[in-house]
Scaffold this motif. Structure first.
Motif, short mmCIF file in Angstrom:
data_model
loop_
_atom_site.label_atom_id
_atom_site.label_comp_id
_atom_site.label_asym_id
_atom_site.label_seq_id
_atom_site.Cartn_x
_atom_site.Cartn_y
_atom_site.Cartn_z
N GLY A 128 0.80 -1.22 0.00
CA GLY A 128 0.00 0.00 0.00
C GLY A 128 0.83 1.26 0.00
N VAL A 129 2.10 1.14 0.40
CA VAL A 129 3.02 2.29 0.38
C VAL A 129 3.96 2.19 -0.81
N THR A 130 4.80 1.13 -0.81
CA THR A 130 5.87 1.04 -1.82
C THR A 130 5.32 0.78 -3.22
N HIS A 131 4.45 -0.20 -3.37
CA HIS A 131 3.97 -0.55 -4.70
C HIS A 131 3.01 0.51 -5.24
N LEU A 132 2.29 1.17 -4.34
CA LEU A 132 1.46 2.29 -4.79
C LEU A 132 2.34 3.42 -5.33
N MET A 133 3.44 3.70 -4.63
CA MET A 133 4.38 4.72 -5.10
C MET A 133 4.97 4.34 -6.46
N ILE A 134 5.32 3.07 -6.60
CA ILE A 134 5.87 2.60 -7.88
C ILE A 134 4.85 2.79 -9.00
N GLY A 135 3.58 2.47 -8.71
CA GLY A 135 2.53 2.64 -9.70
C GLY A 135 2.34 4.10 -10.11
N ILE A 136 2.32 4.99 -9.12
CA ILE A 136 2.18 6.43 -9.42
C ILE A 136 3.37 6.93 -10.23
N MET A 137 4.57 6.53 -9.82
CA MET A 137 5.78 6.96 -10.53
C MET A 137 5.82 6.39 -11.95
N ALA A 138 5.35 5.14 -12.12
CA ALA A 138 5.32 4.54 -13.46
C ALA A 138 4.35 5.31 -14.36
N GLY A 139 3.19 5.66 -13.81
CA GLY A 139 2.21 6.41 -14.60
C GLY A 139 2.74 7.76 -15.03
N ILE A 140 3.34 8.50 -14.09
CA ILE A 140 3.89 9.83 -14.41
C ILE A 140 5.05 9.70 -15.41
N THR A 141 5.85 8.66 -15.27
CA THR A 141 6.97 8.43 -16.19
C THR A 141 6.47 8.21 -17.61
N MET A 142 5.43 7.38 -17.75
CA MET A 142 4.87 7.14 -19.09
C MET A 142 4.29 8.41 -19.69
N ILE A 143 3.63 9.22 -18.86
CA ILE A 143 3.07 10.48 -19.37
C ILE A 143 4.19 11.43 -19.80
N GLY A 144 5.20 11.60 -18.94
CA GLY A 144 6.31 12.49 -19.26
C GLY A 144 7.10 12.02 -20.47
N GLY A 145 7.34 10.70 -20.55
CA GLY A 145 8.05 10.15 -21.70
C GLY A 145 7.27 10.32 -22.98
N SER A 146 5.95 10.17 -22.92
CA SER A 146 5.11 10.33 -24.11
C SER A 146 5.15 11.77 -24.62
N ILE A 147 5.10 12.72 -23.69
CA ILE A 147 5.16 14.14 -24.08
C ILE A 147 6.52 14.44 -24.73
N GLY A 148 7.59 13.93 -24.11
CA GLY A 148 8.92 14.16 -24.66
C GLY A 148 9.09 13.55 -26.04
N ALA A 149 8.50 12.36 -26.25
CA ALA A 149 8.68 11.65 -27.53
C ALA A 149 8.04 12.38 -28.69
N ILE A 150 6.97 13.15 -28.42
CA ILE A 150 6.31 13.88 -29.52
C ILE A 150 6.71 15.35 -29.57
N ALA A 151 7.47 15.81 -28.58
CA ALA A 151 7.80 17.24 -28.51
C ALA A 151 9.04 17.60 -29.32
N TYR A 152 9.90 16.62 -29.61
CA TYR A 152 11.19 16.91 -30.24
C TYR A 152 11.21 16.50 -31.70
N ASN A 153 12.04 17.18 -32.49
CA ASN A 153 12.30 16.81 -33.88
C ASN A 153 13.67 16.18 -34.05
N ASP A 154 14.41 16.08 -32.96
CA ASP A 154 15.73 15.43 -32.97
C ASP A 154 15.51 13.93 -32.78
N ILE A 155 15.91 13.14 -33.76
CA ILE A 155 15.63 11.71 -33.73
C ILE A 155 16.25 11.02 -32.51
N ARG A 156 17.40 11.53 -32.04
CA ARG A 156 18.05 10.92 -30.87
C ARG A 156 17.23 11.16 -29.62
#
Length: 494
Positions: A268-296
């Motif tokens: 309820g503490v650790t795995h919930l935190m991992i779930g929240i962090m995973a969700g935010i990571t996917m959102i942030g990574g998705s925004i970054g993947a479409i925001a740049y024109n640099d292929i790298r």
């Protein structure tokens, strides 16, 4: 007989030491590197099948039984990753022969690749938290050299950020180890699990578990991924592919091991935190993947998305979800290596990393274009490619656990992955070609063959998932049932 389980770590370590003395003889270095990596693959396959026949294997150094001595432990989870590491490295070495250049080869490139692999495999095989720290440092010290190899300004700038964040996370790692040892009096992973189960995971141990969560998040790029896109886009192509395929996976492995074996009492503490962090990571990574024109940068943010997706399985922690994470972890090691190589090859052929400055590449390099298309479909989870089975299992596990928000974010991130790579495909491979006959740069066979090998692997892993199923099922069963690991390591020594 159990001495064999440390060979996937010892062989690369000894190879790296020997290659230091072979610095002037580049062709000898290449040949010896390939022989060494083939031997590592063969031994890894043998150990993996030994585990299926005899169960988890353990080696005690100096004859000191756990929890008092240094132990190395090989189970299906660790050996699947060791085997994938060896295969990916072998193919990347073939690409390096044609791309890295003599200047880099004479600057101890091959020795530090093998030192890095020794650290990676050691991290997968150790049964002790302090030795996990040591193997992490072997891996990181090698990566510090590889990220700066060549000395370009962008490499030096990004390496400062990369080294700083890893030194900081290593300090936190030591702090966590010190407090954990002071609290329960052991660092053997199996013995830690027993001790914490006996005393209960109270507030102090939960805080310590959060320290470890921060450490492994920094090292894997979970939520705290700000250092990753720049660091993974700065070094030469083959080094970036090595980093993208392997380095974050060690942090992910450590998180799975620690939070299924040691700190699993307060989900309820650790795995919930991992779930929240995973969700935010996917959102942030998705925004970054479409925001740049640099292929790298686009490719690097796709690494971030994958980190979040894989850890959805740990957050959910059902056996099916963890099976999905293991499948996807193996898939991601292969497909990220291929994606980085294709991106680097495109930059090599066009002289630019901007997608708006590329066009019509499929006319000049049709095989490269279709390999990118296969990579895009595999990363999006389209059947029958390797990304499909992992996504299905993670989704099934999330549904069983009722984690519908996390499931929605995970599969929306797949759409962003597809969109970000489709942008590259449509902009760079379709349309009028920008390369005339006079400027046409030949694609070396030594660069094309590794791309084809990775493409074949991603297809084979998808079509042949059933052959891998017994190993993945055994790995997931061990992770979800800590007593299996504990009994194999401690036997009657508790």
């Amino acid at each position: 007989m159990n001495n064999i389980i440390v060979m996937p770590m010892i062989i690369p370590l000894l190879t790296g030491i020997l290659l230091v003395f072979l610095r002037p003889y580049v062709k000898v270095q290449r040949a010896f590197s390939l022989v060494s990596i083939v031997a590592t693959v063969a031994i890894s396959v043998y150990i993996l099948n030994m585990i299926q026949a005899d169960g988890i294997l353990r080696l005690d150094f100096g004859g000191w039984l756990p929890p008092y001595g240094i132990s190395f432990v090989a189970d299906s989870f660790s050996m699947l990753l060791v085997l994938t590491t060896a295969i990916v490295t072998g193919i990347l070495l073939i690409y390096a022969f044609s791309s890295i250049g003599r200047a880099h080869e004479n600057m101890f490139f091959y020795p530090f690749v093998f030192f890095l692999i020794a650290g990676v495999n050691g991290s997968f095989l150790t049964g002790d938290l302090f030795n996990l720290f040591v193997c992490f440092e072997v891996m990181l010290l090698s990566s510090y050299v590889l990220i700066t190899l060549g000395g370009r300004k962008v490499q030096l700038v990004e390496s400062i950020k990369y080294i700083t964040i890893n030194v900081l996370s290593s300090w936190f790692f030591l702090v966590g180890i010190a407090y954990l040892y002071g609290t329960v009096g052991t660092l053997n992973m199996a013995h830690l699990s027993v001790r914490i189960a006996e005393v209960g995971q109270g507030p102090l141990l939960t805080v310590i578990s959060i320290v470890f969560l921060i450490v492994f998040s920094l090292k894997s790029g979970l939520l705290l991924y700000f250092w990753l896109p720049g660091s993974y886009s700065a070094p030469p192509t083959v080094v970036a592919a090595l980093f993208g395929a392997l380095l974050t996976k060690v942090g992910i492995y450590a998180m799975f091991r620690v939070f299924t074996l040691i700190f699993y009492h307060e989900p309820g503490v650790t795995h919930l935190m991992i779930g929240i962090m995973a969700g935010i990571t996917m959102i942030g990574g998705s925004i970054g993947a479409i925001a740049y024109n640099d292929i790298r940068k686009i490719v690097s943010y796709n690494v971030v998305i994958a980190v979040g997706f894989i850890l959805v399985g740990l957050a959910v922690s059902t056996e099916v979800a963890i099976q999905g994470s293991i499948y996807y972890l193996i898939h991601d090691m292969i497909i990220k290596a291929l994606l980085f190589l294709i991106a680097g090859t495109m930059i090599y052929l066009t002289g630019t990393a901007r997608i708006e400055n590329m066009s019509g590449l499929i006319r000049n390099y049709p095989l490269l274009g279709w390999l990118f298309f296969i990579t895009m479909l595999s990363l999006a989870g389209i059947p029958p490619l390797s990304g499909f089975i992992g996504k299905v299992y993670v989704g099934q596990g999330a549904i069983e656990a009722g984690a519908f928000v996390l499931l929605a974010i995970a599969f929306l991130s797949s759409i962003f992955v597809l969109y970000s790579l489709l942008r590259i495909f449509l902009n760079c491979f379709w349309g009028e070609t920008i390369i005339n006959e006079d400027d046409d740069v030949p694609l070396k066979k030594g660069m094309l063959i590794p791309l084809v090998l990775f493409g074949v692997l991603t297809i084979a892993l998808g079509v042949g998932a059933e052959a891998l199923a017994p190993y993945v099922s055994d790995a997931a069963r061990t992770l979800t049932n800590p007593d299996i690991y504990i009994d194999a390591v401690l036997n009657d020594n508790r």
